[in-house]
Structure formats: C-alpha cells, structure tokens
Design an enzyme around this catalytic site. Structure first.
Site, short mmCIF file in Angstrom:
data_model
loop_
_atom_site.label_atom_id
_atom_site.label_comp_id
_atom_site.label_asym_id
_atom_site.label_seq_id
_atom_site.Cartn_x
_atom_site.Cartn_y
_atom_site.Cartn_z
N ARG A 180 1.10 -1.55 -0.30
CA ARG A 180 -0.22 0.01 -0.32
C ARG A 180 0.76 1.31 -0.01
O ARG A 180 0.34 2.65 0.75
CB ARG A 180 -0.81 0.37 1.44
CG ARG A 180 -2.27 -0.87 0.90
CD ARG A 180 -2.89 -1.10 0.77
NE ARG A 180 -3.67 -2.96 0.20
CZ ARG A 180 -3.10 -3.41 -0.50
NH1 ARG A 180 -2.20 -3.70 -0.83
NH2 ARG A 180 -4.24 -4.82 0.27
N SER A 231 -10.73 -0.69 3.82
CA SER A 231 -9.70 -1.12 5.40
C SER A 231 -9.77 0.44 6.13
O SER A 231 -8.78 0.96 5.56
CB SER A 231 -8.81 -1.96 5.11
OG SER A 231 -9.03 -2.82 4.64
N GLU A 301 -4.70 3.47 7.28
CA GLU A 301 -4.83 3.12 5.63
C GLU A 301 -4.80 4.31 4.90
O GLU A 301 -4.69 5.14 4.15
CB GLU A 301 -5.03 1.99 5.08
CG GLU A 301 -5.13 2.15 3.36
CD GLU A 301 -5.37 -0.27 3.60
OE1 GLU A 301 -5.42 -0.63 3.74
OE2 GLU A 301 -6.29 -0.44 2.04
C1 LIG Z 1 -15.73 -0.71 0.12
C2 LIG Z 1 -14.43 -0.71 -0.54
C3 LIG Z 1 -13.58 -0.98 -0.62
C4 LIG Z 1 -12.24 -0.94 -1.10
N1 LIG Z 1 -11.03 -1.86 -1.41
C5 LIG Z 1 -9.83 -1.66 -1.50
C6 LIG Z 1 -9.58 -2.94 -2.19
O1 LIG Z 1 -10.02 -4.55 -2.07
N2 LIG Z 1 -7.54 -2.90 -2.23
C7 LIG Z 1 -7.41 -1.36 -1.75
O2 LIG Z 1 -6.38 -1.57 -1.95
N3 LIG Z 1 -8.49 -0.64 -1.68
C8 LIG Z 1 -9.31 -0.85 -1.14
N4 LIG Z 1 -10.10 0.32 -0.92
C9 LIG Z 1 -9.50 1.98 -1.01
C10 LIG Z 1 -9.30 2.85 -2.12
O3 LIG Z 1 -10.96 1.90 -2.76
C11 LIG Z 1 -8.13 2.40 -2.67
O4 LIG Z 1 -7.49 2.99 -2.18
C12 LIG Z 1 -8.04 3.21 -4.04
O5 LIG Z 1 -6.98 3.02 -4.55
C13 LIG Z 1 -8.40 5.34 -3.77
O6 LIG Z 1 -8.11 5.72 -5.25
P1 LIG Z 1 -8.83 6.66 -5.41
O7 LIG Z 1 -8.85 6.99 -6.76
O8 LIG Z 1 -10.53 6.69 -4.98
O9 LIG Z 1 -8.31 8.24 -4.48
P2 LIG Z 1 -8.85 9.11 -3.79
O10 LIG Z 1 -9.69 8.70 -2.17
O11 LIG Z 1 -9.10 10.08 -4.38
O12 LIG Z 1 -7.41 9.44 -3.11
C14 LIG Z 1 -5.74 8.92 -2.38
C15 LIG Z 1 -4.88 9.84 -1.96
O13 LIG Z 1 -4.40 9.49 -3.46
C16 LIG Z 1 -4.18 10.75 -3.88
N5 LIG Z 1 -4.02 11.02 -5.69
C17 LIG Z 1 -5.52 10.38 -6.10
N6 LIG Z 1 -4.91 10.53 -8.03
C18 LIG Z 1 -4.04 10.76 -7.80
C19 LIG Z 1 -3.15 11.10 -8.57
N7 LIG Z 1 -3.63 11.22 -9.96
N8 LIG Z 1 -2.23 11.31 -8.75
C20 LIG Z 1 -1.31 11.48 -7.28
N9 LIG Z 1 -2.09 11.33 -6.46
C21 LIG Z 1 -3.08 10.97 -6.37
C22 LIG Z 1 -5.33 11.46 -3.07
O14 LIG Z 1 -4.48 13.29 -3.05
C23 LIG Z 1 -5.18 10.72 -1.78
O15 LIG Z 1 -4.18 11.55 -1.23
C24 LIG Z 1 -11.58 -0.06 -0.87
C25 LIG Z 1 -12.52 1.57 -0.61
C26 LIG Z 1 -13.80 0.61 -0.85
C27 LIG Z 1 -14.76 2.44 -0.10
#
Ligand SMILES: Cc1cc2nc3c(=O)[nH]c(=O)nc-3n(C[C@H](O)[C@H](O)[C@H](O)COP(=O)(O)OP(=O)(O)OC[C@H]3O[C@@H](n4cnc5c(N)ncnc54)[C@H](O)[C@@H]3O)c2cc1C
Length: 328
Positions: A180, A231, A301
């Site tokens: 992660r 998580s 996380e």
């Molecule tokens: C129901 C549920 C299930 C999930 N299951 C998993 C799982 O199985 N495995 C897992 O790893 N995660 C899981 N997650 C967490 C999440 O979906 C992941 O961490 C995902 O990668 C976050 O992506 P996002 O686009 O939503 O990022 P955001 O939440 O929008 O941003 C997260 C971070 O990334 C940064 N960021 C976003 N885009 C960029 C970019 N283009 N460049 C640089 N930085 C950026 C943001 O500034 C922030 O710091 C889950 C979440 C939920 C709600």
C-alpha cells in the site's frame, strides 16, 4: 489564503472553460459521504488543461490536492477553506497500444480498467475489478486485493512533477512499490497522469468468471451497503487489522454515526450522519484498545485531511493558509 484567492481569480480569468466548483461540499466526492466544503474543486478536461491549471497555481505558490474517486479519504467536517482540489474525473482515455499493452489515464476507474483488459482477452487485472478507486489513486497507494496489486501490472507511470512543471515517465522498478505504498506517497508534488499496463493473454470467459467470483467474495465479506473508505487501517506486520479489532471486541463499536462494521471489523462505516470527528474518535479508540490488548500499533490506511491531522495525537495541528509547493 491570499495566494489561493489570487490563483482562483487568475484561473477564472485565463481558463474560463474550466469546470471550477467553489465551496464544494466534499461529502459529495467521498465514498464515506463525509466532509464540509473545500474552497474550490477544479476538474480539468484533459492533461493540457491540467498543466495550464498547475502552471497558474505554481505561480501563486499554491499546490493542488489530487482527487481520484475519493474512496480512500476522510475529509474534515469544517471543510477545507484553504485548499484547491484537482479532480482527475475527466481524464478518462483508455486504449490498447500496438504491442498489446493498455494505456489508461489517471481518472479511469479500476473497474473500467479491469473490464477493458477482459474485453481485450488480457488477464492480470481481475483483482482490481471491485476496488472503487481510479488508476491515479490506485497507483499512489499500490492498491491490491486477493493476491494482486497494481505493482504486478503497471509497466510505467507518467506523472507531472509540480515543483518543476515537468512531465516524467518512470518504469515500474523505480516506483518504489511496497505494501500500500509507492514513491507517489513519498514525494510530494507528483501527480499521476497516466500509466501503461502489461498483462498476459488469457481466456475471456475465465477472466469474467474470476472477476465475478472475486466480486461475490467482496459482497459476502464487506459492508458494501454502507458508506466507507475501505480498510481503515493498514495490515500491521505479522497480523491482520480486522482480526485484532474483532478479538478486541470492537465489532459494532460506535461513535455517533460511525461504526466498526459488524460485517467486517477492518471497515469503519457511516451508519448515517457520521462526522469526520466521529470517524476519527472511533479510529483513535480502536487504535488505543488494540494497542492495550495486543501491543500492536495500527496505522490508518485512509488518507485523513487536512494533511497535518495525524492519528497519533487527538489535537489537530493548526491549519496552514496554503500549501506551498516549496514547503513540501
Ligand atoms: C468499499 C471499498 C472497498 C475497497 N477495497 C479496497 C481493496 O480491496 N484494496 C485496496 O487497496 N483499496 C481498497 N479500497 C480503498 C480505495 O478504493 C483505494 O485505496 C483506491 O486506490 C483509492 O483510489 P481513489 O481514486 O478513490 O483515490 P482518492 O481516494 O481520491 O485519493 C487517495 C489518495 O491518492 C491521491 N491521488 C488520487 N489521484 C491521484 C493522482 N492522479 N496522482 C497522485 N495522487 C493521487 C489523493 O491525493 C489521496 O492522497 C476500498 C475502498 C472502499 C470504499
């Protein structure tokens, strides 16, 4: 604050076609459904628009905060009056390269990426089909599930380095991917714009069946009917956060509208009307209770905003007027 206001004025003047939402409630952009208004949320329509926006912000010493799908962030109830967020929502290009690899922009959802790979008869991204994030957010966090991680499939990543206003492409080996984590968390100012994914030829029916199986497992085990950010805590070495929380008797533990999910102790869910303080206080309690019982330290996380708001001390640090790219 003055820098930010000047940047916003110039953005409006020089980029009149840019979608700029002012005082935008972040609850509408967070899978937790929590968060007060941010001063502004800009949604550039492409990489060129993104670069122009960043150039103006750089001139005013204002750094953007990148927003993907908001599925891993806890926004504060009081809002972010000193922050300009830049959403990758419209950066959605995805196509096959002549050598069979897949090119995807930062805003492409991981489920779309996995579905596209399946359409091309390529295997390797099945694990990502149920993760509700984007390519950008997923790479930053090296998102993973069921034995797969972004690091297994990303060949190279293009990012915009804000302090230098320059584009760079780095190969997987230099992304410092770990559990992660990635270089994109360690170095501030790296905005992921796109990536190339290298996959293996596979059987479309088998890929579809695998994605279906993993998504059913997810529905079975995770509280997908309630808002959450996935998580809440990272996996501590040698342990599983959910098991420790469960064994500490915290399943169902509630603070205001926030609750340790009764279905999966690793998730904090919003049962309705939860504030970020409810989530924060609940996470503090869980962290302390687990430490007391097992002497294992849980670290979040979820990205908790504002950036100075740390889960090691319940006194939030004072907010800064702006985030200066030179400060970071
Ligand atoms: C129901 C549920 C299930 C999930 N299951 C998993 C799982 O199985 N495995 C897992 O790893 N995660 C899981 N997650 C967490 C999440 O979906 C992941 O961490 C995902 O990668 C976050 O992506 P996002 O686009 O939503 O990022 P955001 O939440 O929008 O941003 C997260 C971070 O990334 C940064 N960021 C976003 N885009 C960029 C970019 N283009 N460049 C640089 N930085 C950026 C943001 O500034 C922030 O710091 C889950 C979440 C939920 C709600």
């Amino acid at each position: 604050m003055e820098n930010l206001e000047n940047a916003i004025l110039e953005i409006k003047e020089k980029l009149p076609g840019l979608k700029l939402l002012e005082n935008e409630p972040m609850s509408a952009h967070s899978s937790f459904r929590i968060g007060g208004p941010a001063r502004a949320l800009a949604v550039p329509s492409d990489v060129m628009g993104f670069s122009k926006l960043c150039a103006i912000m750089r001139d005013h010493h204002v750094a953007p905060f990148l927003l993907g799908n908001g599925s891993n962030i806890l926004f504060p109830d009081e809002g972010l009056p000193d922050l300009l967020l830049v959403s990758t929502e419209k950066m959605q290009k995805i196509f096959s390269l002549p050598d069979g690899a897949i090119y995807a922009e930062a805003g492409v959802s991981l489920s779309r990426l996995a579905a596209f790979a399946c359409e091309q008869g390529l295997t390797g991204l099945e694990f990502a089909s149920g993760i509700p994030g984007t390519v950008g957010g997923g790479l930053r966090m090296n998102a993973g599930a069921y034995g797969g991680e972004m690091k297994d499939v990303a060949e190279s990543v293009v990012y915009y380095y804000l302090p230098e206003q320059a584009l760079y492409e780095i190969p997987n080996a230099n992304c410092q991917f770990g559990y992660r984590s990635s270089i994109f968390q360690k170095s501030a100012g790296m905005a992921i714009l796109s990536a190339v994914f290298r996959l293996q030829p596979g059987n479309r029916d088998e890929i579809t069946a695998k994605m279906r199986e993993l998504n059913e497992k997810r529905r079975d085990k995770q509280p997908l009917d309630l808002p959450s950010a996935g998580s809440a805590f990272r996996r501590p070495e040698g342990h599983f956060a959910a098991a420790l929380i469960d064994q500490a008797g915290l399943k169902g533990y509630t603070v205001g509208g926030a609750q340790v999910s009764e279905k999966h102790a690793g998730f904090v869910v919003n049962r309705g009307g939860a504030t970020s303080k409810d989530v924060y206080d609940l996470m503090m309690h869980v962290r302390n209770a687990v430490y007391e019982k097992f002497q294992v330290e849980l670290t979040p996380e979820i990205v908790i905003l504002p950036p100075d708001y740390k889960l090691v001390d319940d006194t939030p640090a004072p907010k800064r007027n702006h985030i200066d790219v030179n400060d970071q």
